[in-house]
Structures are given as C-alpha cells and as structure tokens.
Design a protein around this motif. Structure first.
Motif, PDB file in Angstrom:
ATOM      1  N   PHE A  84       0.600  -1.410   0.086  1.00  0.00           N
ATOM      2  CA  PHE A  84       0.045  -0.142  -0.323  1.00  0.00           C
ATOM      3  C   PHE A  84       1.195   1.126  -0.090  1.00  0.00           C
ATOM      4  N   PHE A  85       2.415   1.200  -0.627  1.00  0.00           N
ATOM      5  CA  PHE A  85       3.127   2.153  -0.154  1.00  0.00           C
ATOM      6  C   PHE A  85       2.761   3.476  -0.858  1.00  0.00           C
ATOM      7  N   THR A  86       2.853   3.268  -2.241  1.00  0.00           N
ATOM      8  CA  THR A  86       2.939   4.247  -3.314  1.00  0.00           C
ATOM      9  C   THR A  86       1.339   4.193  -3.129  1.00  0.00           C
ATOM     10  N   GLN A  87       0.423   3.936  -2.754  1.00  0.00           N
ATOM     11  CA  GLN A  87      -0.831   4.754  -2.610  1.00  0.00           C
ATOM     12  C   GLN A  87      -1.359   5.887  -1.801  1.00  0.00           C
ATOM     13  N   ALA A  88       0.128   4.790  -0.396  1.00  0.00           N
ATOM     14  CA  ALA A  88      -0.115   6.085   0.987  1.00  0.00           C
ATOM     15  C   ALA A  88       0.659   7.746   0.306  1.00  0.00           C
ATOM     16  N   VAL A  89       1.797   6.563  -0.502  1.00  0.00           N
ATOM     17  CA  VAL A  89       2.779   8.712  -1.147  1.00  0.00           C
ATOM     18  C   VAL A  89       1.735   8.982  -1.568  1.00  0.00           C
ATOM     19  N   GLN A  90       0.892   8.715  -2.171  1.00  0.00           N
ATOM     20  CA  GLN A  90       0.075   9.722  -3.232  1.00  0.00           C
ATOM     21  C   GLN A  90      -1.077  10.432  -2.343  1.00  0.00           C
ATOM     22  N   LEU A  91      -1.079   9.840  -0.518  1.00  0.00           N
ATOM     23  CA  LEU A  91      -2.224  10.137   0.047  1.00  0.00           C
ATOM     24  C   LEU A  91      -1.270  11.289   0.823  1.00  0.00           C
ATOM     25  N   LEU A  92      -0.347  11.074   1.269  1.00  0.00           N
ATOM     26  CA  LEU A  92       0.190  11.919   1.692  1.00  0.00           C
ATOM     27  C   LEU A  92       0.294  12.720   0.682  1.00  0.00           C
ATOM     28  N   ILE A  93       0.762  12.539   0.169  1.00  0.00           N
ATOM     29  CA  ILE A  93       1.485  14.019  -0.800  1.00  0.00           C
ATOM     30  C   ILE A  93      -0.070  15.247  -1.159  1.00  0.00           C
ATOM     31  N   SER A  94      -0.956  14.549  -1.418  1.00  0.00           N
ATOM     32  CA  SER A  94      -2.773  15.162  -1.532  1.00  0.00           C
ATOM     33  C   SER A  94      -3.259  15.827  -0.121  1.00  0.00           C
ATOM     34  N   ASP A  95      -2.843  14.821   0.923  1.00  0.00           N
ATOM     35  CA  ASP A  95      -3.206  15.808   2.358  1.00  0.00           C
ATOM     36  C   ASP A  95      -2.142  17.409   2.634  1.00  0.00           C
ATOM     37  N   GLU A  96      -0.496  17.145   2.209  1.00  0.00           N
ATOM     38  CA  GLU A  96       0.405  17.943   2.440  1.00  0.00           C
ATOM     39  C   GLU A  96       0.530  18.922   1.670  1.00  0.00           C
TER      40      GLU A  96
END
Length: 304
Positions: A231-243
């Motif tokens: 799930f790491f790649t998707q989590a990176v995308q979510l982090l970028i979107s949130d930050e």
C-alpha cells in the motif's frame, strides 16, 4: 581669528557639509530600515524557493538527462512573482503557491511518467522539512527501511502475520527514531487493532490504536511501508494530496501552447521524439494561432 575671512568661510563650509552628511546619514538609515523591513517580509519566500531548487539537482540522480539551469529556475521564479495574485495581504503565500505549481508543471513536462510521483514526493518532503514536520533522520529511515539482522525480542504470538524482516525494522525504528517509543510493546498490546490495519484496504485512513492515531502522516507512512509495503505507493499519493494538494499527484497533460509561453528567444523548445511521434501538425497549428506562420518552416521527414 575673527578677521580671517578664509578661516570663517572654511568653518561655515564645514558646518554646511556636516549638516549635509547628517541628512544623508538619516536618509541612509531610513532606506536601510525600509530594506530590512521588505527583506524580512519576503524571508519566508526566499527560504521556500531556495530549498526547492535542490530538487532539480536531486532529479539528476534518477536520470542523468534531468538537467535544469539556475537561470531557468530564476526565470521561473520571476514569472511566478509577475503572475501571482497582487496585494500585500497574503503576498508571500500567493508567490509561493504560484511558484510551486509552476515549478511542478514545468518540470513534469520533461519527466518520464515513472518518475513523476517521485518528483511530487520530493517537493512534499522539502516542504515538510521546511515546516519542521519531518526530520532528515526520519526520511533516511524511510528510504533505507532498517538494517538490523537480529531483534532484541521475539515476535509476539498475538501477531501471527508478522514476518521477521518487518519486525526487525519496527524494533530498529523504535530504538533509533524519536517518537516511536514503545512501538513493539504496543503492537502486542493492541494486537487486534494492528491486525485490522494489516488486513484493511486503507491503512492510511484507518483508526490506529492508542497514541499512534495522533502521530503525523509521515510517521504513519513509515510504519505502512514496514507492515503494508503493498500500500506504500498509494499512501505516498495520499500524503502528497493531504500536505500540498491533490494537483501534485495529477500530472498535467502536455500543452504545447503553455510550453511555448514559458520559452523565449534564448530558451528554445527541443522535442526528443520516440519512433512514430510527429509534432509537426501541433507546431503548425500553434504557429498559425500565434501569428508566426510566415516565420515557421516545417522540417522534412529527413530532417527529423
């Protein structure tokens, strides 16, 4: 002495010059104060822009062809100042926001698709570092992901899904990075909740047990990479979107007109074509639209 006219004139001139010097000093002090006020006002902008510049150097480590000059970067900054929303209120934020999206979109045009998410992640990390939301030590651990070969304690029986390598990394994270204290013991204490995160479809947004629900997004990302690497790649995308915003995970489609606006007489556009690609129609259309059709010469297939 009173009858010495030359001396009297000299003294009078000296007094006049002294007054002029004092007046000039007052003006210099005023300008110095004004300069310092303006400089301090834009200090936030200078820090953010200077930090982001090093991303252009980091990208060269991914692909040697990724090269951008300092002059290009400065021109990008100047255009951001010109096109940002005017007005003193929120001026710094407006310049930073405009520059960041221009910086992202301009470099995205030159990147391979496989590298665009890495580029967005680099921007996100630089901003989080500047805002002191993460540390270099945390970033380094995320990239290396642990080096221990032996754990100080055994894997708890309450976590039958936990493999040796993730457990070693969790123990190393707990020992070496501040803020992850008691992680291994809490894995055993909240085994049911951690199992739900492991089995869940969205560990990033799941409710985490105990104090771990309140840690920042980046620290959650570190743990997700350890126990849920799928799930790491998707989590990176979510982090970028949130930050920094969703627009940084949605690369813009190539726009020749916008690219042309970013060029000038000293910055030509160079197309590196793959087999079968032919941009002549798009170039001809743009030349006609911008009034350069009389100056445009279409190259022959032999020239391409």
């Amino acid at each position: 002495m009173l009858d010495d006219e030359k001396l009297i004139d000299t003294l009078q001139n000296s007094k006049k010059e002294s007054e002029e010097i004092a007046e000039k000093m007052e003006k210099l002090e005023y300008f110095r104060t004004q300069f310092n006020t303006i400089r301090n006002f834009y200090k936030e902008v200078s820090k953010r822009i200077s930090n982001l510049y090093f991303i252009t150097l980091d990208l060269a480590n991914i692909e040697p062809t990724y090269q951008w000059s300092l002059e290009f970067y400065i021109n990008l900054f100047q255009r951001a100042i010109e096109k940002s929303i005017p007005g003193k209120e929120n001026r710094c934020k407006n310049i930073i926001d405009k520059f960041q999206i221009n910086f992202y979109e301009s470099l995205c045009r030159s990147l391979l698709n496989k590298d665009k998410l890495i580029y967005s992640f680099l921007i996100c990390l630089k901003i989080m570092l500047a805002e002191k939301k993460v540390t270099n030590k945390e970033i380094r651990f995320l990239m290396v992901n642990g080096t221990w070969s032996e754990a100080p304690q055994k894997i708890p029986e309450s976590l039958p899904w936990m493999l040796k390598k993730p457990w070693l990394t969790l123990c190393e994270l707990e020992k070496n990075i501040e803020g992850f204290e008691d992680l291994s013991s809490d894995c055993d204490k909240y085994a049911k909740e951690w199992t739900a995160i492991y089995d869940g479809t969205d560990p990033y947004h799941a409710k985490w047990p105990g104090k771990w629900n309140s840690i920042n997004r980046f620290r959650k990302l570190i743990i997700i990479r350890i126990i849920r690497p799928d799930f790491f790649t998707q989590a990176v995308q979510l982090l970028i979107s949130d930050e920094i915003g969703k627009q940084y995970i949605e690369p813009p489609p190539f726009n020749l007109e916008q690219t042309f606006e970013d060029s000038d007489c000293n910055t030509p556009l160079i197309f590196i074509l793959s087999p079968g690609a032919d941009p002549r129609l798009e170039i001809s259309t743009l030349a006609e639209k911008t009034g350069f059709c009389l100056l445009y010469t279409s190259p022959s297939p032999r020239d391409l």
